[in-house]
Design a protein around this motif. Structure first.
Motif, PDB file in Angstrom:
ATOM      1  N   ARG A  12       0.820  -1.218   0.000  1.00 28.47           N
ATOM      2  CA  ARG A  12       0.000   0.000   0.000  1.00 28.47           C
ATOM      3  C   ARG A  12       0.852   1.266   0.000  1.00 28.47           C
ATOM      4  O   ARG A  12       0.404   2.314  -0.430  1.00 28.47           O
ATOM      5  N   ASP A  13       2.044   1.157   0.531  1.00 23.49           N
ATOM      6  CA  ASP A  13       2.930   2.308   0.640  1.00 23.49           C
ATOM      7  C   ASP A  13       3.411   2.711  -0.755  1.00 23.49           C
ATOM      8  O   ASP A  13       3.812   1.850  -1.533  1.00 23.49           O
ATOM      9  N   PRO A  14       3.386   4.010  -1.082  1.00 21.85           N
ATOM     10  CA  PRO A  14       3.834   4.446  -2.418  1.00 21.85           C
ATOM     11  C   PRO A  14       5.340   4.309  -2.640  1.00 21.85           C
ATOM     12  O   PRO A  14       5.799   4.288  -3.778  1.00 21.85           O
ATOM     13  N   VAL A  15       6.124   4.198  -1.566  1.00 22.03           N
ATOM     14  CA  VAL A  15       7.582   4.089  -1.707  1.00 22.03           C
ATOM     15  C   VAL A  15       7.934   2.677  -2.162  1.00 22.03           C
ATOM     16  O   VAL A  15       7.454   1.695  -1.608  1.00 22.03           O
ATOM     17  N   ARG A  16       8.786   2.583  -3.186  1.00 16.74           N
ATOM     18  CA  ARG A  16       9.213   1.281  -3.719  1.00 16.74           C
ATOM     19  C   ARG A  16      10.622   0.913  -3.250  1.00 16.74           C
ATOM     20  O   ARG A  16      10.930  -0.252  -3.066  1.00 16.74           O
ATOM     21  N   ALA A  17      11.498   1.913  -3.116  1.00 17.02           N
ATOM     22  CA  ALA A  17      12.888   1.672  -2.696  1.00 17.02           C
ATOM     23  C   ALA A  17      13.386   2.906  -1.960  1.00 17.02           C
ATOM     24  O   ALA A  17      12.826   4.002  -2.086  1.00 17.02           O
ATOM     25  N   ILE A  18      14.469   2.709  -1.193  1.00 14.95           N
ATOM     26  CA  ILE A  18      15.067   3.819  -0.437  1.00 14.95           C
ATOM     27  C   ILE A  18      16.578   3.737  -0.555  1.00 14.95           C
ATOM     28  O   ILE A  18      17.182   2.696  -0.297  1.00 14.95           O
ATOM     29  N   ARG A  19      17.181   4.862  -0.954  1.00 17.44           N
ATOM     30  CA  ARG A  19      18.639   4.979  -0.988  1.00 17.44           C
ATOM     31  C   ARG A  19      19.105   5.468   0.382  1.00 17.44           C
ATOM     32  O   ARG A  19      18.601   6.466   0.898  1.00 17.44           O
ATOM     33  N   VAL A  20      20.061   4.751   0.977  1.00 11.34           N
ATOM     34  CA  VAL A  20      20.614   5.110   2.284  1.00 11.34           C
ATOM     35  C   VAL A  20      22.039   5.590   2.080  1.00 11.34           C
ATOM     36  O   VAL A  20      22.843   4.909   1.445  1.00 11.34           O
ATOM     37  N   ILE A  21      22.334   6.774   2.609  1.00  8.46           N
ATOM     38  CA  ILE A  21      23.675   7.352   2.508  1.00  8.46           C
ATOM     39  C   ILE A  21      24.089   7.808   3.906  1.00  8.46           C
ATOM     40  O   ILE A  21      23.399   8.614   4.532  1.00  8.46           O
ATOM     41  N   HIS A  22      25.216   7.283   4.392  1.00  5.75           N
ATOM     42  CA  HIS A  22      25.747   7.677   5.706  1.00  5.75           C
ATOM     43  C   HIS A  22      26.939   8.593   5.460  1.00  5.75           C
ATOM     44  O   HIS A  22      27.973   8.147   4.992  1.00  5.75           O
ATOM     45  N   LEU A  23      26.770   9.868   5.790  1.00  9.31           N
ATOM     46  CA  LEU A  23      27.824  10.873   5.607  1.00  9.31           C
ATOM     47  C   LEU A  23      28.183  11.471   6.958  1.00  9.31           C
ATOM     48  O   LEU A  23      27.428  12.293   7.482  1.00  9.31           O
ATOM     49  N   GLY A  24      29.292  11.054   7.532  1.00  7.08           N
ATOM     50  CA  GLY A  24      29.737  11.618   8.815  1.00  7.08           C
ATOM     51  C   GLY A  24      28.685  11.474   9.893  1.00  7.08           C
ATOM     52  O   GLY A  24      28.379  10.379  10.335  1.00  7.08           O
ATOM     53  N   ASP A  25      28.093  12.607  10.313  1.00  4.95           N
ATOM     54  CA  ASP A  25      27.100  12.573  11.383  1.00  4.95           C
ATOM     55  C   ASP A  25      25.673  12.670  10.859  1.00  4.95           C
ATOM     56  O   ASP A  25      24.764  13.072  11.569  1.00  4.95           O
ATOM     57  N   THR A  26      25.475  12.301   9.578  1.00  6.96           N
ATOM     58  CA  THR A  26      24.148  12.386   8.970  1.00  6.96           C
ATOM     59  C   THR A  26      23.792  11.094   8.258  1.00  6.96           C
ATOM     60  O   THR A  26      24.613  10.518   7.546  1.00  6.96           O
ATOM     61  N   LEU A  27      22.572  10.649   8.453  1.00  2.23           N
ATOM     62  CA  LEU A  27      21.997   9.558   7.671  1.00  2.23           C
ATOM     63  C   LEU A  27      20.974  10.184   6.738  1.00  2.23           C
ATOM     64  O   LEU A  27      20.056  10.874   7.192  1.00  2.23           O
ATOM     65  N   ARG A  28      21.127   9.918   5.440  1.00  2.11           N
ATOM     66  CA  ARG A  28      20.212  10.474   4.440  1.00  2.11           C
ATOM     67  C   ARG A  28      19.433   9.328   3.806  1.00  2.11           C
ATOM     68  O   ARG A  28      20.013   8.337   3.375  1.00  2.11           O
ATOM     69  N   PHE A  29      18.106   9.491   3.737  1.00  2.00           N
ATOM     70  CA  PHE A  29      17.223   8.497   3.148  1.00  2.00           C
ATOM     71  C   PHE A  29      16.471   9.153   1.993  1.00  2.00           C
ATOM     72  O   PHE A  29      15.699  10.090   2.213  1.00  2.00           O
ATOM     73  N   GLU A  30      16.710   8.677   0.778  1.00  6.03           N
ATOM     74  CA  GLU A  30      16.037   9.215  -0.414  1.00  6.03           C
ATOM     75  C   GLU A  30      15.040   8.177  -0.897  1.00  6.03           C
ATOM     76  O   GLU A  30      15.425   7.070  -1.293  1.00  6.03           O
ATOM     77  N   THR A  31      13.762   8.518  -0.855  1.00  2.70           N
ATOM     78  CA  THR A  31      12.733   7.560  -1.259  1.00  2.70           C
ATOM     79  C   THR A  31      12.522   7.608  -2.769  1.00  2.70           C
ATOM     80  O   THR A  31      12.679   8.650  -3.403  1.00  2.70           O
ATOM     81  N   MET A  32      12.162   6.454  -3.315  1.00  2.00           N
ATOM     82  CA  MET A  32      11.856   6.329  -4.737  1.00  2.00           C
ATOM     83  C   MET A  32      10.447   5.777  -4.864  1.00  2.00           C
ATOM     84  O   MET A  32      10.119   4.746  -4.265  1.00  2.00           O
ATOM     85  N   VAL A  33       9.623   6.500  -5.629  1.00  2.00           N
ATOM     86  CA  VAL A  33       8.230   6.105  -5.846  1.00  2.00           C
ATOM     87  C   VAL A  33       8.045   5.787  -7.323  1.00  2.00           C
ATOM     88  O   VAL A  33       8.957   5.997  -8.130  1.00  2.00           O
TER      89      VAL A  33
END
Length: 196
Positions: free
Chosen positions: A89-110
């Motif tokens: 049901r969720d519109p998100v199909r995949a998620i890119r995870v990027i760990h940069l120093g003191d940040t976690l970045r999550f980019e969703t793909m629909v």
């Protein structure tokens, strides 16, 4: 007698152990204080391990990131908008995870392109080969009568087959004493495979 039992629970705390399913690959272990490499693109649909049972593709990574583990649907405009616990049901199909120093970045793909992005600050060092956001977030957990204050947390690791390991925690503090003395904590492990 009830007071003695309550006092013992208060001192000891109750903790559910995060179990890894027997069929899952082992968790990648790194040196003390080091962080595992968790960068990659992962399917939004994963499975959860409870004791030694896997519940199938029943978990949405976007829903876990959105800050509500216990609901079927959750809207959080400060995070990823509306997400569903059911990955179909969720519109998100995949998620890119990027760990940069003191940040976690999550980019969703629909379907048809990119969705929303979420960034979380991380702790300075990693423990138990897990990357953890610097802060848990408070949550009112529905209780009997009145809601109970709880704290949600996430931790991220890697399995030897390349899958993303996500460990969730829900901590129920002792009423009136804040988050320092946890009366009960519940942990679950989730596995999200690399996207094709």
């Amino acid at each position: 007698m009830l007071r003695v039992i309550a006092f013992c629970l208060l001192l000891a705390g109750c903790v559910t152990r995060p179990e890894m399913h027997d069929s899952w690959a082992d968790q990648v272990q790194v040196g003390e204080g080091q962080c595992p490499d968790i960068d990659g693109v992962y399917r939004n649909a994963g499975d959860r391990s409870i004791l030694h049972f896997t519940l199938g593709a029943t978990a949405s990574l976007a829903h876990l990131l959105n800050g509500e583990f216990e609901s079927f649907e959750h809207r959080n405009e400060a995070r990823l908008g509306t997400t569903w616990s059911n990955p179909e049901r969720d519109p998100v199909r995949a998620i890119r995870v990027i760990h940069l120093g003191d940040t976690l970045r999550f980019e969703t793909m629909v379907e048809g392109g990119r969705g929303r992005t979420l960034e979380l600050r991380t702790s300075e060092t990693c423990q138990n080969s897990l990357v953890t956001p610097a802060e848990e977030w408070p949550h009112e957990y529905p209780g009997v009568g009145e809601p109970v204050d709880a704290a949600y947390g996430l931790a991220f690791g890697r399995l030897a087959d390349g899958s993303l390991l996500v460990r969730t925690s829900t901590k129920f503090p002792t009423p009136g004493l804040g988050y320092r003395l946890v009366l009960f904590a519940e942990y679950f492990n989730y596995r999200f495979a690399l996207a094709d």
